[in-house]
Design an enzyme around this catalytic site. Structure first.
Site, mmCIF file in Angstrom:
data_model
loop_
_atom_site.group_PDB
_atom_site.id
_atom_site.type_symbol
_atom_site.label_atom_id
_atom_site.label_comp_id
_atom_site.label_asym_id
_atom_site.label_seq_id
_atom_site.Cartn_x
_atom_site.Cartn_y
_atom_site.Cartn_z
ATOM 1 C CB SER A 84 -0.939 -0.073 1.195
ATOM 2 O OG SER A 84 -1.789 1.017 1.237
ATOM 3 C CG ASP B 200 -3.279 3.893 -1.018
ATOM 4 O OD1 ASP B 200 -3.890 3.591 -2.048
ATOM 5 O OD2 ASP B 200 -3.202 3.137 -0.033
ATOM 6 C CG ASP C 194 -2.881 -0.607 -2.080
ATOM 7 O OD1 ASP C 194 -3.043 0.552 -1.669
ATOM 8 O OD2 ASP C 194 -3.250 -1.611 -1.436
ATOM 9 C CB ALA D 248 -10.022 10.349 8.837
ATOM 10 C CG ASN D 249 -7.010 6.040 6.120
ATOM 11 O OD1 ASN D 249 -7.915 5.691 5.376
ATOM 12 N ND2 ASN D 249 -6.474 5.219 7.023
ATOM 13 N NE ARG E 209 -6.091 1.930 16.500
ATOM 14 C CZ ARG E 209 -5.258 1.855 15.468
ATOM 15 N NH1 ARG E 209 -4.619 2.922 15.026
ATOM 16 N NH2 ARG E 209 -5.043 0.714 14.871
ATOM 17 C CB SER F 277 0.185 1.300 15.103
ATOM 18 O OG SER F 277 0.364 0.799 13.787
ATOM 19 N N GLY F 278 -1.713 -1.219 14.325
ATOM 20 C CA GLY F 278 -1.694 -2.592 13.837
ATOM 21 C C GLY F 278 -0.625 -2.795 12.773
ATOM 22 C CB THR F 279 0.426 -1.035 9.942
ATOM 23 O OG1 THR F 279 0.288 0.328 10.320
ATOM 24 C CG2 THR F 279 -0.896 -1.544 9.426
HETATM 25 P P1 NG1 Z 1 -2.693 1.387 12.102
HETATM 26 O O1 NG1 Z 1 -1.203 1.337 11.901
HETATM 27 O O2 NG1 Z 1 -3.272 0.207 12.826
HETATM 28 O O3 NG1 Z 1 -3.100 2.703 12.709
HETATM 29 C C1 NG1 Z 1 -3.177 2.143 9.554
HETATM 30 C C2 NG1 Z 1 -4.321 3.126 9.448
HETATM 31 C C3 NG1 Z 1 -5.620 2.354 9.347
HETATM 32 C C4 NG1 Z 1 -5.596 1.363 8.197
HETATM 33 C C5 NG1 Z 1 -4.322 0.512 8.276
HETATM 34 C C6 NG1 Z 1 -4.157 -0.414 7.095
HETATM 35 C C7 NG1 Z 1 -4.507 5.312 10.537
HETATM 36 C C8 NG1 Z 1 -4.497 6.056 11.810
HETATM 37 N N1 NG1 Z 1 -4.369 3.989 10.639
HETATM 38 O O4 NG1 Z 1 -3.391 1.318 10.676
HETATM 39 O O5 NG1 Z 1 -6.679 3.241 9.208
HETATM 40 O O6 NG1 Z 1 -5.714 2.028 6.963
HETATM 41 O O7 NG1 Z 1 -3.152 1.320 8.414
HETATM 42 O O8 NG1 Z 1 -3.502 0.136 6.038
HETATM 43 O O9 NG1 Z 1 -4.631 5.917 9.460
HETATM 44 ZN ZN ZN Z 2 -3.630 1.181 0.207
#
Ligand code: NG1
Ligand code: ZN
Length: 560
Positions: free
Chosen positions: A67, A284, A286, A390-391, A520, A522-524
């Protein structure tokens, strides 16, 4: 598992050795990491996709992309039969598979899982996996790994669909499972035909209103630019200029693209002062995220950002208008539209002003944790569910039931009042359901819907941006010793653990007018994200900073 299958797996697994000391987890965006360490993971996700296809007896998708990440990264994610994300129930298995230490361990995992899930192997079974990749240079060799993974399950075939945007692959999986045609041209034709339909249905009055036809698109030097170039050829009445197509020598996602523009609130590279006032959009890497913007003045690179929240609001206004037209002079026997369940879904990152705006329209606004899988699932609860982060990632989902009703309604109106305002509203909604990707957020289809609606409403980007005023906000990241120590609830707006942290966030927030803040993991990325908004930018900055300091105090490397 028979001997032959076992032998194939033993042999192929050893061709993709797992790097030492790396532990990956299937997050909201699948697996993502530096591309150099990903072949074994992608190979194993190939196996997983074949198993998922065997289990569901349907076509599955495997997309290779990272992405908006830098070009040296890559990633892999799986599309389920509906075209949505891999079911959450399989995520732990994905983690276990990716982290299995050797071939024996992997075979044991597969055998146990197949038993539990009732998946049978063998030459009499068949599985199909559609493969896609974005334009990253590492994509080709990772695609090879994915193919090998799929092929190592007997009876499975991998079909290479080529270089694609993420939403294209999801669309193809969904369409294939519905028995429809799935070539790229089919995708482009569906989008351009439904866009054409919406343009043809624009009321005469607004047709005459002057509106700047030109749109400039930042392609993030990625796959979206390439595909938009193709799609453009089929579109009438739309002038699109593409910058950052990747052909001018720019690097993927390097100071360009939707993520950069949304976070930095400045023009992407490749946009000079001559774009002042012109409607611009940014995809973005992708092409599953979309934001709009316009440059405010020639002397600065600051932009007025029109983000996912405003795209959501624009879509909502349009859909609501069509439903209310459809509702007028309702005949007695069909009254579904009196009670059409229209819902919008946001996350805590949605600007508070957007939520207020939507609620003032009398809409039901639902909140879910971050991650499109959650938003998508919630949106599917409605007849028409609109979701956006929002993104800029989002789409509109139409329930099958509602679409059947709408088709019938349209036929009825065509026979009793052909060409009436009501019938036009039905046709517009049907066109939207075909234009907007039903599988996943899609920047290209989203862009065409925005363009059609702006024309329909005779609205400039400036007017669109003014539908409400964003509250100033700030996002920060805090590196901590262990981000999994943070547990949240209530769509991530309340911290449950570590205890005491929510109380201090509340105390900080209370100091500011219109203050709101949450944290929170982050998941990434390996960070805790801090979000704050308040009535002024200074206040939002201050609030974010003080919350970040508390996070550091509770969880930083110095804390125990
Ligand atoms: P994380 O890193 O979990 O905040 C980000 C985006 C998510 C989502 C994922 C997947 C923000 C704050 N967070 O996640 O909305 O798009 O990447 O790509 O934009
Ligand atoms: Zn993407």
């Amino acid at each position: 598992m028979d001997e032959e299958q076992r032998k194939i797996l033993l042999e192929s697994v050893s061709r993709f050795p797992r790097p030492q000391g790396v532990k990956l987890s299937y997050g909201t965006a699948g697996f993502r990491a530096d591309a150099s360490i990903l072949s074994s993971t992608v190979f194993r996700v190939g196996i997983l996709s074949a198993l998922r296809s065997l289990k569901t007896q349907s076509v599955i998708g495997l997309m290779i992309t990272a992405s908006h990440n830098q070009v040296s990264d890559n990633g892999v994610k799986v599309a389920d039969p509906s075209g949505g994300m891999l079911t959450q129930e399989w995520e732990p298995f994905a983690d276990a598979l990716a982290n299995a230490v050797d071939a024996e361990d992997l075979i044991r995992l597969i055998t146990d899982f197949a038993k539990k899930e009732n998946i049978s192997f063998g030459a009499d079974q068949s599985a199909q996996v559609l493969l896609g990749r974005d334009t990253r240079p590492s994509g080709e060799s990772l695609l090879h790994a994915a193919k090998q993974g799929v092929n190592s399950i007997v009876g499975s075939v991998a079909i290479d669909m080529g270089v694609l945007t993420t939403p294209q692959l999801h669309w193809m999986v969904r369409s294939r499972n519905k028995g429809m045609k799935v070539s790229e041209l089919d995708y482009f034709e569906q989008l351009s035909n439904s866009f054409g339909c919406l343009i043809d249905l624009i009321p005469q009055e607004t047709m005459l209103q002057l509106m700047d036809d030109k749109l400039i698109v930042d392609g993030a030097n990625g796959v979206g630019a390439e595909k938009l170039e193709e799609l453009k050829k089929l579109l009438k009445g739309l002038v699109i200029q593409i910058h950052n197509s990747g052909k001018e020598g720019g690097v993927l996602n390097d100071r360009v693209g939707a993520d950069y523009v949304q976070k930095e609130k400045i023009v992407p590279c490749g946009f000079g002062p001559n774009v002042v006032g012109i409607r611009c959009a940014s995809l973005d890497g992708d092409a599953d995220r979309l934001v709009y913007f316009h440059l405010l003045s020639e002397s600065s690179n600051k932009i007025d950002l029109v983000d996912g929240d405003k795209i959501l609001s624009l879509f909502t206004l349009f859909i609501r208008e069509q439903l209310s037209i459809l509702n007028k002079n309702e005949s007695e026997n069909i009254n579904y539209d009196q009670s059409v369940r229209l819902g919008v879904v946001q996350t805590a990152y949605a600007n508070g002003a957007s939520t207020d705006f939507l609620k003032q329209l009398g809409l039901e606004v639902a909140f879910t944790p971050t991650g499109v899988k959650y938003l998508h699932e919630k949106a599917a609860d409605y007849d028409i569910g609109i979701y956006f982060e929002a993104n800029g990632h989002g789409t509109i989902l139409f329930s099958e039931h509602f679409l059947c009703w709408l088709e019938a309604k349209n036929s009825e109106l065509a026979s009793v009042s052909k060409g009436s305002e009501q019938q036009k509203a039905a046709l517009r909604l049907l066109a939207v359901s075909k234009l907007i990707n039903q599988a996943v957020g899609d920047a290209l289809s989203g862009l065409l819907l925005v363009e059609a609606i702006l024309r329909h409403m005779g609205m400039s980007i400036q007017k669109w941006s003014e539908i409400y005023q964003d509250l100033p906000s700030r996002q920060l990241k805090v590196k901590v010793a262990d981000r999994t120590a943070v547990i949240t609830t209530n769509a991530e707006t309340v911290v449950v653990k570590p205890s005491g942290l929510q109380e201090v966030i509340d105390a900080e927030t209370a100091k500011y007018a219109r203050g709101r803040s949450f944290i929170r993991p982050s998941g990434t990325e390996d960070v805790i994200r801090v979000y704050a908004e308040a009535s002024t930018q200074e206040a939002a900055d201050e609030l974010a900073k003080s919350v970040a300091l508390h996070v550091d105090r509770f969880l930083g490397f110095g804390s125990s």
